[in-house]
Design a protein around this motif. Structure first.
Motif, PDB file in Angstrom:
ATOM      1  N   THR A  59     -36.502  30.130 -16.882  1.00 46.97           N
ATOM      2  CA  THR A  59     -37.361  29.016 -16.467  1.00 46.97           C
ATOM      3  C   THR A  59     -36.954  27.719 -17.143  1.00 46.97           C
ATOM      4  O   THR A  59     -36.905  26.661 -16.511  1.00 46.97           O
ATOM      5  N   TYR A  60     -36.657  27.796 -18.446  1.00 49.05           N
ATOM      6  CA  TYR A  60     -36.319  26.611 -19.237  1.00 49.05           C
ATOM      7  C   TYR A  60     -34.815  26.584 -19.480  1.00 49.05           C
ATOM      8  O   TYR A  60     -34.199  27.600 -19.771  1.00 49.05           O
ATOM      9  N   ARG A  61     -34.234  25.385 -19.383  1.00 47.09           N
ATOM     10  CA  ARG A  61     -32.790  25.250 -19.510  1.00 47.09           C
ATOM     11  C   ARG A  61     -32.438  23.949 -20.224  1.00 47.09           C
ATOM     12  O   ARG A  61     -33.215  23.000 -20.228  1.00 47.09           O
ATOM     13  N   TYR A  63     -31.946  20.788 -22.136  1.00 48.74           N
ATOM     14  CA  TYR A  63     -32.741  20.004 -23.084  1.00 48.74           C
ATOM     15  C   TYR A  63     -34.105  20.634 -23.348  1.00 48.74           C
ATOM     16  O   TYR A  63     -34.565  20.683 -24.495  1.00 48.74           O
ATOM     17  N   ASP A  64     -34.795  21.079 -22.284  1.00 51.39           N
ATOM     18  CA  ASP A  64     -36.150  21.586 -22.488  1.00 51.39           C
ATOM     19  C   ASP A  64     -36.147  22.895 -23.276  1.00 51.39           C
ATOM     20  O   ASP A  64     -36.997  23.111 -24.150  1.00 51.39           O
ATOM     21  N   LEU A  65     -35.167  23.786 -23.036  1.00 53.18           N
ATOM     22  CA  LEU A  65     -35.093  25.016 -23.811  1.00 53.18           C
ATOM     23  C   LEU A  65     -34.733  24.712 -25.261  1.00 53.18           C
ATOM     24  O   LEU A  65     -35.284  25.318 -26.187  1.00 53.18           O
ATOM     25  N   CYS A  67     -35.469  22.049 -26.961  1.00 50.05           N
ATOM     26  CA  CYS A  67     -36.678  21.511 -27.614  1.00 50.05           C
ATOM     27  C   CYS A  67     -37.685  22.614 -27.898  1.00 50.05           C
ATOM     28  O   CYS A  67     -38.330  22.633 -28.953  1.00 50.05           O
ATOM     29  N   LEU A  68     -37.825  23.543 -26.964  1.00 47.42           N
ATOM     30  CA  LEU A  68     -38.768  24.645 -27.141  1.00 47.42           C
ATOM     31  C   LEU A  68     -38.370  25.525 -28.319  1.00 47.42           C
ATOM     32  O   LEU A  68     -39.200  25.881 -29.167  1.00 47.42           O
ATOM     33  N   GLN A 104     -27.407  26.722 -26.963  1.00 48.77           N
ATOM     34  CA  GLN A 104     -27.745  25.485 -26.266  1.00 48.77           C
ATOM     35  C   GLN A 104     -26.500  24.711 -25.827  1.00 48.77           C
ATOM     36  O   GLN A 104     -26.516  24.020 -24.816  1.00 48.77           O
ATOM     37  N   ALA A 109     -26.488  21.503 -23.339  1.00 44.58           N
ATOM     38  CA  ALA A 109     -27.135  20.489 -24.168  1.00 44.58           C
ATOM     39  C   ALA A 109     -26.077  19.904 -25.107  1.00 44.58           C
ATOM     40  O   ALA A 109     -25.299  20.655 -25.700  1.00 44.58           O
TER      41      ALA A 109
END
Length: 213
Positions: A59-61, A63-65, A67-68, A104, A109
């Motif tokens: 679901t997350y990839r 930049y968002d992953l 950051c998570l 990442q 990223a």
């Protein structure tokens, strides 16, 4: 009898299939058996943020992953790792910042972005890097099953191995304390013995012959 020693933060990193989780558990058992206070853990954490990161890689990839994963890391440092370390325990963490650099980067990223996200993370007292022949590592991943989309075949194992070598070089230039071990043909018991000898002076632990005297 539990020995009094200063708290340590020890991390275990390396490509999938090098035996990080197996080694972390075996090392914790050895140190506990010898009477030391140990707290094993993992990243992403088993808390809410960590479980989202762990199970949300589809679901997350990018930049968002990134950051998570970083948010989970800082929360875990504050609520789990730092308190246990302050209490004099040896904290053993399965994966840490180097895994973020590798995974990442594989997720497109930029390295500078990953560095900025993780710049304030605590520096371990010892970073253990596990390596293995990529063909062997990929075969181990196939046998156990891949945990995420990052670990798919021999190509991903080779990419991980290359990026971890880069991460090792970068940490050396920063003066971090590293221990690199090849797990291709070395047993877990042998690895645990090497690491225990390395930890003895760091934690000001008594030598094994003293501990059992």
């Amino acid at each position: 009898m539990t020995h009094h020693h200063r708290g340590l933060f020890v991390t275990v990193d390396g490509p999938a299939g090098t035996g990080k989780t197996t080694l972390t558990h075996a090392l914790a058992e050895r140190l506990n058996h010898d009477g030391y206070a140990v707290h094993p853990t993992t990243q992403p954490s088993r808390n809410q943020l960590g479980e989202i990161a762990r199970h949300g890689t589809d679901t997350y990839r990018g930049y968002d992953l990134a950051c998570l994963v970083a948010a989970d890391r800082y929360h875990q440092l504050r609520t789990e790792i730092q308190p246990h370390r302050a209490a004099g325990r040896i904290v053993l963490c399965d994966r840490y910042v180097p895994s973020s650099y590798v995974l990442q980067t594989m997720d497109n990223a930029p390295p500078a972005f990953i560095h900025t996200l993780n710049a304030a993370a605590d520096r371990p007292d010892l970073t253990i890097f596990l390596t293995a022949d990529p063909t062997v590592a990929a075969a181990r991943v196939r046998r156990r099953g891949a945990h995420s989309r990052f670990h798919t075949d021999l190509t991903s194992s080779r990419t991980e191995a290359t990026l971890y070598r880069d991460a090792t070089t970068n940490l050396k230039t920063q003066g971090q304390n590293l221990l690199q071990l090849d797990t291709t043909h070395t047993s877990t018991d042998q690895l645990v013995e090497v690491i225990t000898r390395k930890l003895t002076p760091l934690a000001r632990l008594p030598r094994p012959e003293q501990a059992t005297a």
